[in-house]
Design an enzyme around this catalytic site. Sequence first.
Site, PDB file in Angstrom:
ATOM      1  N   GLU A  29       1.129  -1.081  -0.181  1.00  0.00           N
ATOM      2  CA  GLU A  29       0.150   0.323   0.172  1.00  0.00           C
ATOM      3  C   GLU A  29       1.229   1.435  -0.395  1.00  0.00           C
ATOM      4  O   GLU A  29       1.875   1.296   1.059  1.00  0.00           O
ATOM      5  CB  GLU A  29      -0.853   0.218   0.948  1.00  0.00           C
ATOM      6  N   GLU A  60      -4.484  -6.211   2.868  1.00  0.00           N
ATOM      7  CA  GLU A  60      -3.373  -7.811   3.063  1.00  0.00           C
ATOM      8  C   GLU A  60      -3.620  -8.193   2.605  1.00  0.00           C
ATOM      9  O   GLU A  60      -3.138  -9.536   2.669  1.00  0.00           O
ATOM     10  CB  GLU A  60      -3.233  -6.532   4.723  1.00  0.00           C
ATOM     11  N   GLN A  82       1.575  -1.735   5.514  1.00  0.00           N
ATOM     12  CA  GLN A  82       1.904  -0.661   6.430  1.00  0.00           C
ATOM     13  C   GLN A  82       2.055  -0.605   8.040  1.00  0.00           C
ATOM     14  O   GLN A  82       2.879  -0.024   7.877  1.00  0.00           O
ATOM     15  CB  GLN A  82       1.145   0.295   5.328  1.00  0.00           C
ATOM     16  N   PHE A  83       1.144  -1.267   8.424  1.00  0.00           N
ATOM     17  CA  PHE A  83       1.895  -0.900  10.291  1.00  0.00           C
ATOM     18  C   PHE A  83       1.453  -2.264  10.074  1.00  0.00           C
ATOM     19  O   PHE A  83       0.415  -2.956   9.309  1.00  0.00           O
ATOM     20  CB  PHE A  83       1.177  -0.448  10.287  1.00  0.00           C
ATOM     21  N   ASP A  85       0.053  -4.002  12.774  1.00  0.00           N
ATOM     22  CA  ASP A  85      -2.025  -4.206  13.274  1.00  0.00           C
ATOM     23  C   ASP A  85      -2.232  -4.588  11.824  1.00  0.00           C
ATOM     24  O   ASP A  85      -3.304  -4.888  12.752  1.00  0.00           O
ATOM     25  CB  ASP A  85      -1.727  -2.830  13.897  1.00  0.00           C
ATOM     26  N   TYR A  86      -2.513  -4.372  11.099  1.00  0.00           N
ATOM     27  CA  TYR A  86      -2.933  -4.096   9.626  1.00  0.00           C
ATOM     28  C   TYR A  86      -2.896  -5.900   9.419  1.00  0.00           C
ATOM     29  O   TYR A  86      -2.938  -5.915   8.573  1.00  0.00           O
ATOM     30  CB  TYR A  86      -3.481  -3.131   9.010  1.00  0.00           C
ATOM     31  N   ILE A  87      -1.638  -6.849   9.768  1.00  0.00           N
ATOM     32  CA  ILE A  87      -1.363  -7.789   9.010  1.00  0.00           C
ATOM     33  C   ILE A  87      -2.558  -8.774   9.594  1.00  0.00           C
ATOM     34  O   ILE A  87      -2.328 -10.107   8.540  1.00  0.00           O
ATOM     35  CB  ILE A  87      -0.093  -8.384   9.455  1.00  0.00           C
ATOM     36  N   PRO A  89      -5.650  -9.480   8.297  1.00  0.00           N
ATOM     37  CA  PRO A  89      -6.420  -9.929   7.384  1.00  0.00           C
ATOM     38  C   PRO A  89      -5.547 -10.815   6.414  1.00  0.00           C
ATOM     39  O   PRO A  89      -6.142 -11.778   6.261  1.00  0.00           O
ATOM     40  CB  PRO A  89      -6.943  -8.597   6.591  1.00  0.00           C
ATOM     41  N   HIS A 129      -1.921   1.651  15.673  1.00  0.00           N
ATOM     42  CA  HIS A 129      -0.090   1.439  15.251  1.00  0.00           C
ATOM     43  C   HIS A 129       0.758   1.108  15.816  1.00  0.00           C
ATOM     44  O   HIS A 129       2.000   1.624  15.087  1.00  0.00           O
ATOM     45  CB  HIS A 129       0.070   3.113  14.269  1.00  0.00           C
TER      46      HIS A 129
END
Length: 337
Positions: A29, A60, A82-83, A85-87, A89, A129
């Site tokens: 992203e 993701e 990107q962070f 925390d969003y891995i 998915p 984040h």
Amino acid sequence: MSKMNMIQALNSAMDNMMERDANVLAFGEDAGYFGGVFRVTAGLQEKYGLDRCFDAPINEAAIVAMAIGMAANGLKPVAEIQFSDYIFPGFDQIVSELSRLRYRTAGTFTAPVVIRTPSGGGIRGGQTHSMSPEAFFTHIPGIQVVMPSNPYDAKGLLIAAIESPDPVVFFEPKRLYNGPFDGGAGKALEAWGKHPKGEVPENHYSLPIGKADVVREGSAMTIVTYGTLVHVALAAAEQSGIDAEIIDLRTLIPYDIETIAASVNKTGRCIVAQEAPRTSGFGAELAAQIQEDCFFALETPIKRVTGWDTPYPHAHEWSYFPGPQRFIDAMREVLEA
């Protein structure tokens, strides 16, 4: 040698590998035209074109799935989440597909995928984040997990990760991108240019995955940690005057139990430290293995220094973050037990 911060060192690693191997590509992203939210992929699209450095949708699961398909067909993708925390998915793809590709095909296919992702707190990113989710990935057979603490190691380990035939989740402590951080919340930023690990060769080199680094020798106790807390542990040892030996794991899976055990057998005391929440963190695995390997050398119980079992708070970040005083308190407790 050049003076580099961690962002520049990681960028140099990808530049080196993309120049050497046409099968290496980078995406994520905003990772193409913009160069990533932290600018780690800056300039790569301009140099290597849209086919080798490009933007991905905000998905993701799709990013990880695309990387798996690319790797199965001979490419070497470096995917950016990107962070960290969003891995999640993409977690099912990592667990159910990526980690097992070599195993389920009896070695017919390998999965040379690198998933880069910024992790940890210290930048007032709040609960969404600032996460340190490394322990989730250390539990998955088939995945290597890496977290460097400085620019020199970051470049050498990222090159090794890209060259590995097996998948690597590569955590980048975002608080260390621009300089080392000793846990002093109110202090001015220190630049990597003044630090010996900010001296980074411009050319290709790699560091072995699975080898820890003894960053400070000592005899009073052993501190085993990684990422940002390496610098906090060093600051705590200097501030307290306690002669601690400090080990930077660099690689969580596989981890270097030989170096750890040699140190603990020498010092007889041990602290393990992580920024992540305490319960079921990677420090617990380290403590268990050290107990198995060093039981007769230990003079006191192994002590953990960790984050708390809460979401990462915004307003109370420095109450959550394991700073120097938490290390010093633990060090004194271990010595006095």
